[in-house]
Design a protein around this motif. Structure first.
Motif, short mmCIF file in Angstrom:
data_model
loop_
_atom_site.label_atom_id
_atom_site.label_comp_id
_atom_site.label_asym_id
_atom_site.label_seq_id
_atom_site.Cartn_x
_atom_site.Cartn_y
_atom_site.Cartn_z
N THR A 23 0.88 -1.25 -0.07
CA THR A 23 -0.17 0.19 0.11
C THR A 23 0.74 1.25 0.15
OG1 THR A 23 0.02 -0.19 2.56
CG2 THR A 23 -1.94 -1.11 1.14
N SER A 26 1.81 3.46 -2.98
CA SER A 26 1.01 4.59 -3.51
C SER A 26 1.44 5.86 -3.35
CB SER A 26 -0.68 4.49 -3.20
OG SER A 26 -1.10 3.41 -3.35
N ASP A 30 3.45 8.68 -5.69
CA ASP A 30 2.76 10.08 -5.55
C ASP A 30 3.94 11.13 -5.70
OD1 ASP A 30 1.16 12.41 -5.74
OD2 ASP A 30 0.64 12.21 -3.52
N PHE A 86 -6.57 -1.78 -7.82
CA PHE A 86 -4.86 -1.80 -7.29
C PHE A 86 -4.00 -2.28 -8.12
CE2 PHE A 86 -2.53 -2.00 -3.06
CZ PHE A 86 -2.42 -0.59 -2.94
N VAL A 120 -2.60 7.75 -10.13
CA VAL A 120 -2.26 7.68 -8.80
C VAL A 120 -3.26 8.13 -8.00
CG1 VAL A 120 -0.62 9.24 -7.28
CG2 VAL A 120 0.20 8.34 -9.52
N ASP A 123 -5.15 5.13 -7.10
CA ASP A 123 -4.45 4.19 -6.08
C ASP A 123 -4.60 4.51 -4.70
OD1 ASP A 123 -2.83 1.79 -6.59
OD2 ASP A 123 -1.28 2.96 -5.44
N TYR A 124 -4.53 5.88 -4.37
CA TYR A 124 -4.54 6.75 -2.96
C TYR A 124 -5.72 5.77 -2.26
CZ TYR A 124 -1.30 10.23 -1.75
OH TYR A 124 0.01 11.17 -1.53
N ALA A 127 -5.20 2.32 -1.29
CA ALA A 127 -3.94 2.01 -0.23
C ALA A 127 -4.52 2.16 1.27
CB ALA A 127 -2.95 3.12 -0.72
N SER A 184 6.94 1.23 -10.34
CA SER A 184 5.34 0.71 -10.70
C SER A 184 5.09 -0.71 -11.08
CB SER A 184 4.90 1.69 -11.61
OG SER A 184 5.38 1.82 -12.84
#
Length: 458
Positions: A23, A26, A30, A86, A120, A123-124, A127, A184
């Motif tokens: 997690t 992420s 960023d 994810f 991104v 993904d936040y 996470a 990534s």
């Protein structure tokens, strides 16, 4: 009667740290993706025909993309699954990072940077949501809050990689932008082995799969939670219904009030120190480096204090201390004070401000139920990124027109408003299960505490 063992009662284990690794990618990405463009632009502007407007768009495209990615991705992760999104967003980040290497038109690069921001941003919310849904309740705040440390790591790492890649020459910017494909892709491969959230599965009526995952990880006899997961359909508007609207407002407001001054001051800290009279060519950069290191160091005590004393005090008082410190900086800006004194004030501000930043991850994941948890985190992410983009864009003009004193007063006032909002709205969720924290909108702190006490007695 023996107390039922749930996965929230289990002690910290290697599995929890493995989930933290999955997690935290992420926040690392960023920070890395936002940082590497700053270095790449210094080389790119001599290779591509770019106006100041195009350069500005390249700098902000990712933040704008995160607004849409946070809101859309958060909703999709509640709708079709945590693990599915994810994996998909990490695949998109990898492909977009590679494509950046081949662009010759800055407009295409702006589009790719926007796509990266969308991925991104998506993904936040996953996470924080996944980390919350697997964490022991006694360590949940520290584990979720710890994710924010990886943002600073990714940001610092991007400048280090960019510095070394400068030796390549004119094409170094291509390799810099390509470099985000490496972490990534590694994360994409690693995440193939991670489990789906048992809470999400149970919420979708797949209890058998949920229990199988819990028992495979934690052993026979361990259940997901003492209370059955309520099977609610995912609806974007549920963030504003059934009493959750106040939490949506609270999260969006305190998160935005915290990041607007943080991003603005952090981005232009050398300029600010120069306005204080330390523009001798090195002092402002030395001060900037020290302050940014302290930003990361401020997280360490916060991860302990949030579990020791709770969520409320570790949000409320840092807001107030940060506000007072900036007011003092504003009041002393024309007094020709020593470099060390000004630096100490910024260090105090940075330590408390960064420490309370972990609540951006903790509160959104705790205050909402499973069926809208990702949606709510995504909404908070999107609103805060737009607020930070606007604040960062306006900051230089405000500083130039009104001076450093007024700038510090305005930033201090924003933190003071955050103090008031937190004082009247922030709940306490320490040592509560996710079932209890997501029910605070209905029962309030006292009743939930009584419920927890009765469960322990039984």
């Amino acid at each position: 009667m023996n107390k039922v063992r749930t996965m929230e009662d289990m002690p910290l284990s290697g599995f929890h740290f493995k989930m933290f690794t999955y997690t935290s990618g992420s926040t690392f990405l960023d920070g890395y993706i936002l940082g590497i463009i700053a270095v790449a632009l210094s080389v790119m502007q001599t290779q591509l025909d770019m106006s100041l407007t195009v350069m500005g768009l390249l700098g902000t495209a990712t933040l704008v993309g995160m607004f849409f990615g946070g809101i859309i991705g958060g909703y999709l992760t509640d709708l079709i699954g945590r693990k599915t999104i994810f994996l998909l967003d990490m695949l998109v980040i990898t492909i977009a990072s590679v494509l950046q290497f081949y662009v010759n038109d800055p407009i295409y690069l702006i589009i790719l940077r926007f796509i990266l921001g969308v991925a991104v941003g998506a993904d936040y919310p996953i996470a924080g949501t996944l980390m919350a849904e697997f964490s022991p309740k006694k360590n949940r705040g520290a584990l979720i809050g710890g994710l924010s440390a990886l943002w600073y790591t990714g940001y610092a790492f991007s400048f280090l990689i960019g510095y070394f890649l400068l030796s390549i020459g004119d094409t170094s910017w291509r390799w810099m932008l390509l470099s985000s494909a490496i972490p990534s892709f590694l994360l994409l491969i690693a995440r193939l082995n991670m489990p789906e959230s048992p809470r999400w599965l149970a919420n979708k009526g797949r209890e058998k799969e949920a229990n199988a995952i819990v028992q495979k990880i934690f052993g026979a006899g361990v259940v997901m939670s003492e209370e059955p997961e309520i099977k609610d359909k995912t609806s974007f508007l549920d963030m504003f219904r059934n009493g959750y609207g106040k939490w949506t407002l609270f999260v969006a407001v305190f998160w935005s009030l915290q990041v607007v001054p943080t991003f603005a001051i952090g981005t232009y800290i050398p300029v600010i120190l120069g306005q204080f009279g330390f523009a001798d060519g090195k002092s402002e950069y030395l001060g900037s480096a020290i302050i940014n290191i302290v930003y990361l160091a401020g997280l360490i005590p916060a991860l302990y204090l949030i579990e020791k004393y709770g969520r409320r005090p570790t949000l409320i008082w840092p807001f107030l201390v940060s506000s007072i410190t900036l007011f003092v900086l504003g009041a002393t800006s024309g007094a020709n004070l020593s470099f060390v004194f000004i630096l100490v004030l910024f260090i105090i501000y940075g330590t408390f401000n960064t420490g309370m930043g972990i609540h951006q991850w903790v509160y959104p994941t705790e205050l909402f139920p499973t069926h809208i948890r990702g949606t709510a985190v995504g909404f908070g992410t999107g609103v805060s990124r737009i607020a930070s983009a606007i604040g960062t864009f306006l900051f230089p003009a405000f500083l130039a027109n009104y001076g450093v004193a007024m700038t510090m007063y305005v930033c201090g006032a924003l933190f003071f408003v955050g103090f008031l909002v937190s004082l009247f709205m922030a709940p306490e969720t320490k040592n509560m299960s996710l079932t209890e924290t997501s029910a605070l909108n209905k029962f309030g702190n006292l009743k939930t505490r009584d419920f927890e006490s009765n469960q322990n007695i039984n």
